[in-house]
Write a protein that holds these residues in place. Structure first.
Motif, PDB file in Angstrom:
ATOM      1  N   LEU A   1      43.145  53.767  35.152  1.00 21.81           N
ATOM      2  CA  LEU A   1      41.592  53.637  34.527  1.00 21.81           C
ATOM      3  C   LEU A   1      41.130  52.254  34.593  1.00 21.81           C
ATOM      4  CD1 LEU A   1      39.024  54.184  32.775  1.00 21.81           C
ATOM      5  CD2 LEU A   1      40.541  53.510  30.869  1.00 21.81           C
ATOM      6  N   VAL A   2      42.187  51.224  34.550  1.00 24.40           N
ATOM      7  CA  VAL A   2      41.918  49.823  34.799  1.00 24.40           C
ATOM      8  C   VAL A   2      41.392  49.466  36.317  1.00 24.40           C
ATOM      9  CG1 VAL A   2      42.768  47.338  34.770  1.00 24.40           C
ATOM     10  CG2 VAL A   2      43.434  49.089  32.691  1.00 24.40           C
ATOM     11  N   TRP A   3      42.175  50.018  37.328  1.00 24.96           N
ATOM     12  CA  TRP A   3      42.137  49.789  38.459  1.00 24.96           C
ATOM     13  C   TRP A   3      40.683  50.567  39.004  1.00 24.96           C
ATOM     14  CZ3 TRP A   3      44.161  46.210  41.316  1.00 24.96           C
ATOM     15  CH2 TRP A   3      45.386  46.022  41.166  1.00 24.96           C
TER      16      TRP A   3
ATOM     17  N   ALA B   1      44.887  39.050  39.891  1.00 26.55           N
ATOM     18  CA  ALA B   1      44.550  38.680  41.414  1.00 26.55           C
ATOM     19  C   ALA B   1      43.473  39.385  42.123  1.00 26.55           C
ATOM     20  CB  ALA B   1      45.862  38.532  42.224  1.00 26.55           C
ATOM     21  N   TYR B   2      43.508  40.773  42.075  1.00 22.43           N
ATOM     22  CA  TYR B   2      42.351  41.500  42.922  1.00 22.43           C
ATOM     23  C   TYR B   2      41.200  41.221  42.334  1.00 22.43           C
ATOM     24  CZ  TYR B   2      39.805  45.819  44.117  1.00 22.43           C
ATOM     25  OH  TYR B   2      38.957  46.555  44.495  1.00 22.43           O
ATOM     26  N   PHE B   3      40.857  41.237  40.851  1.00 18.43           N
ATOM     27  CA  PHE B   3      39.766  40.996  40.041  1.00 18.43           C
ATOM     28  C   PHE B   3      39.313  39.511  40.563  1.00 18.43           C
ATOM     29  CE2 PHE B   3      37.704  38.586  36.654  1.00 18.43           C
ATOM     30  CZ  PHE B   3      36.552  39.270  36.415  1.00 18.43           C
TER      31      PHE B   3
ATOM     32  N   GLU C   1      53.179  33.851  34.970  1.00 12.48           N
ATOM     33  CA  GLU C   1      53.030  34.399  36.155  1.00 12.48           C
ATOM     34  C   GLU C   1      51.251  34.637  36.111  1.00 12.48           C
ATOM     35  OE1 GLU C   1      53.635  38.402  38.891  1.00 12.48           O
ATOM     36  OE2 GLU C   1      54.356  38.243  37.031  1.00 12.48           O
ATOM     37  N   LYS C   2      50.882  35.114  35.158  1.00 12.03           N
ATOM     38  CA  LYS C   2      49.360  35.738  35.091  1.00 12.03           C
ATOM     39  C   LYS C   2      48.577  34.144  35.008  1.00 12.03           C
ATOM     40  CE  LYS C   2      48.583  38.949  32.157  1.00 12.03           C
ATOM     41  NZ  LYS C   2      48.223  39.853  31.067  1.00 12.03           N
ATOM     42  N   LEU C   3      48.894  33.190  34.307  1.00 17.77           N
ATOM     43  CA  LEU C   3      48.133  31.949  34.303  1.00 17.77           C
ATOM     44  C   LEU C   3      48.013  31.221  35.777  1.00 17.77           C
ATOM     45  CD1 LEU C   3      49.487  30.777  30.896  1.00 17.77           C
ATOM     46  CD2 LEU C   3      47.433  31.140  31.271  1.00 17.77           C
ATOM     47  N   LYS C   4      49.054  31.571  36.407  1.00 20.52           N
ATOM     48  CA  LYS C   4      49.215  30.795  37.719  1.00 20.52           C
ATOM     49  C   LYS C   4      48.332  31.524  38.757  1.00 20.52           C
ATOM     50  CE  LYS C   4      53.922  28.815  37.448  1.00 20.52           C
ATOM     51  NZ  LYS C   4      55.256  28.904  37.995  1.00 20.52           N
ATOM     52  N   VAL C   5      48.301  32.912  38.633  1.00 17.89           N
ATOM     53  CA  VAL C   5      47.074  33.734  39.190  1.00 17.89           C
ATOM     54  C   VAL C   5      45.906  33.323  39.142  1.00 17.89           C
ATOM     55  CG1 VAL C   5      46.340  35.946  39.601  1.00 17.89           C
ATOM     56  CG2 VAL C   5      48.811  35.567  39.570  1.00 17.89           C
ATOM     57  N   MET C   6      45.438  32.893  37.682  1.00 18.21           N
ATOM     58  CA  MET C   6      44.111  32.560  37.292  1.00 18.21           C
ATOM     59  C   MET C   6      43.791  31.245  37.980  1.00 18.21           C
ATOM     60  SD  MET C   6      44.606  33.721  33.451  1.00 18.21           S
ATOM     61  CE  MET C   6      43.468  32.875  32.661  1.00 18.21           C
ATOM     62  N   ARG C   7      44.893  30.469  37.676  1.00 19.19           N
ATOM     63  CA  ARG C   7      44.605  29.141  38.346  1.00 19.19           C
ATOM     64  C   ARG C   7      44.306  29.025  39.710  1.00 19.19           C
ATOM     65  NH1 ARG C   7      42.414  25.566  37.158  1.00 19.19           N
ATOM     66  NH2 ARG C   7      43.891  23.703  37.824  1.00 19.19           N
TER      67      ARG C   7
ATOM     68  N   GLY D   1      36.033  42.540  24.906  1.00 16.74           N
ATOM     69  CA  GLY D   1      37.467  42.907  25.438  1.00 16.74           C
ATOM     70  C   GLY D   1      38.133  41.589  25.560  1.00 16.74           C
ATOM     71  N   THR D   2      39.665  41.925  26.227  1.00 21.39           N
ATOM     72  CA  THR D   2      40.614  40.914  26.738  1.00 21.39           C
ATOM     73  C   THR D   2      40.727  40.748  28.142  1.00 21.39           C
ATOM     74  OG1 THR D   2      41.584  41.497  24.343  1.00 21.39           O
ATOM     75  CG2 THR D   2      42.846  40.155  25.841  1.00 21.39           C
ATOM     76  N   PRO D   3      40.120  39.851  28.838  1.00 19.98           N
ATOM     77  CA  PRO D   3      40.236  39.788  30.082  1.00 19.98           C
ATOM     78  C   PRO D   3      41.772  39.656  30.371  1.00 19.98           C
ATOM     79  CG  PRO D   3      38.422  38.443  29.477  1.00 19.98           C
ATOM     80  CD  PRO D   3      39.158  39.050  28.366  1.00 19.98           C
ATOM     81  N   THR D   4      42.431  39.006  29.849  1.00 18.33           N
ATOM     82  CA  THR D   4      43.951  38.864  30.064  1.00 18.33           C
ATOM     83  C   THR D   4      44.648  40.060  29.744  1.00 18.33           C
ATOM     84  OG1 THR D   4      44.121  37.706  27.890  1.00 18.33           O
ATOM     85  CG2 THR D   4      43.902  36.149  29.710  1.00 18.33           C
TER      86      THR D   4
END
Length: 384
Positions: free
Chosen positions: A31-33, A74-76, A105-111, A63-66
């Motif tokens: 659903l998220v994808w 990364a795709y978003f 890992e997620k924070l680095k993708v965001m940056r 919502g909660t983007p994270t």
């Protein structure tokens, strides 16, 4: 000219007891994808209809983007970069986050994806109060999340705090403020609890099972908030927002100045070229409309000059700098005195508004009564 983008990620790990935002709890990654693919299509169609100017702010809310995992994130962010590539060199790119949903890992993708401002929904540093309002994090997770964000390179960090919570006292709120100030952050947002329909808190309130502070106690918390922020060097630049000089939220200023912005995602609102729109909120309806029409609009209407002037006053007076008389005349080809003279005179006479050079703004006395002040500007312009 549209230089701001709002994007909605509606997923959450749980539904907080006070929340009436367009958000959904799911454990279904498909659903998220599918939703991210729909966002991709909506962005493409949006910029085809109204090509963007140089983008100065992007804000991802929920919502909660994270809630997104690292691959989804990364795709978003890649799709956002593809459709909104014409970015200002000093763009402000904010993402909302919940403590406990931001590993390194997620924070680095965001940056790496361009996010340079993060806003954590902390709400309180009292663990018992956090449980009472349905939050699933505790104060230890807040500290860990903030440490991770700083290690990942985030400097522009904000946290949200709430007051007027069930059984919250002024002393408990002060303890939360003390812990918040110890974090040495550049920005804070702080809001009073509003009991909204279609929430668990509303059900409890209707049954007289929600022990809220009195109105006087809530006002005392708000006055304490303002006094404490000022004492520690945080300027109140909007009714609920405080920042060190230069760290104000530029994206939110777009709303308060009644300027244009793209609104993308389920339930998102947008305002572009004098037209406001509302997207479908339910996920199935949103994704079906994107598939069939490209733009998932369920409501769209032109904003009349009358409505634009009223919006300008209601939003502009939320800012401590208030509304500029010269800016109002430039935008609407009329004056504040012609459109709102009697009510401005009345409210200044009551000590709720004041003039500073060419700006009309709330006084200290008027700030806690902001909603009453704003309501006085509705329906005052001649509808001709």
């Amino acid at each position: 000219m549209t230089q701001a983008v709002y994007i909605h990620i509606p997923f959450c790990t749980n539904k907080c007891y006070y929340c009436d935002f367009n958000s959904y709890v799911t454990k279904n990654p498909r659903l998220v994808w599918d939703y991210l693919d729909a966002l991709d299509r909506e962005m493409a169609e949006t910029v085809r209809h109204v090509p963007p100017q140089e983008i100065k702010t992007i804000f991802v809310g929920g919502g909660t983007p994270t809630f997104l995992d690292a691959k989804q994130m990364a795709y978003f962010l890649e799709t956002v970069a593809r459709h909104f590539s014409n970015r200002s060199k000093d763009i402000e790119f904010t993402m909302e986050a919940n403590p406990g949903t931001t590993d390194m890992e997620k924070l680095k993708v965001m940056r790496e994806g361009g996010v340079n401002r993060i806003s954590f929904g902390v709400q309180s540093f009292n663990d018992e109060l956090l449980k009472r309002i349905g939050r699933i994090h505790d104060s230890e997770q807040v500290l860990r999340s903030l440490t991770n964000a700083k290690e990942a390179g985030f400097v522009n960090i904000s946290i949200d705090l709430m007051f007027g919570l069930p059984d919250q006292t002024e002393k408990l709120f002060q303890e939360t403020l003390d812990k918040a100030f110890a974090l040495d952050l550049p920005h804070f947002s702080s809001y009073s609890l509003k009991v909204e329909e279609n929430t668990l808190f509303h059900t409890l309130y209707e049954k007289d099972q929600l022990p809220l502070p009195t109105e006087e106690e809530e006002v005392a918390m708000y006055e304490r908030l303002m006094e404490q922020m000022e004492r520690r060097g945080y300027r109140q630049y909007e009714i609920s927002n405080f920042a060190r000089p230069g760290w104000e939220s530029r994206h939110n200023m777009t709303y308060w100045r009644n300027e244009y912005y793209y609104g993308i995602g389920a339930g998102a609102h947008g305002y572009v070229n004098g037209t406001r729109h509302v997207n479908a909120g339910p996920l199935a309806q949103y994704m079906q409309l994107v598939q069939e029409k490209g733009l998932p609009r369920v409501e769209q209407f032109e904003v009349s000059p009358v409505e634009a002037m009223e919006d300008h006053m209601i939003m502009g007076l939320r800012m401590m700098r208030g509304v500029s008389e010269s800016e109002f005349e430039r935008r609407y080809k009329t004056t504040l005195k012609e459109q709102f003279g009697p009510v401005i005179d009345e409210l200044t006479g009551l000590g709720l508004l004041a003039w500073s050079e060419d700006r009309i703004h709330l006084t200290k006395r008027g700030i806690p009564l902001g909603n009453e002040v704003f309501a006085r500007f509705l329906g005052l312009v001649d509808k001709v």
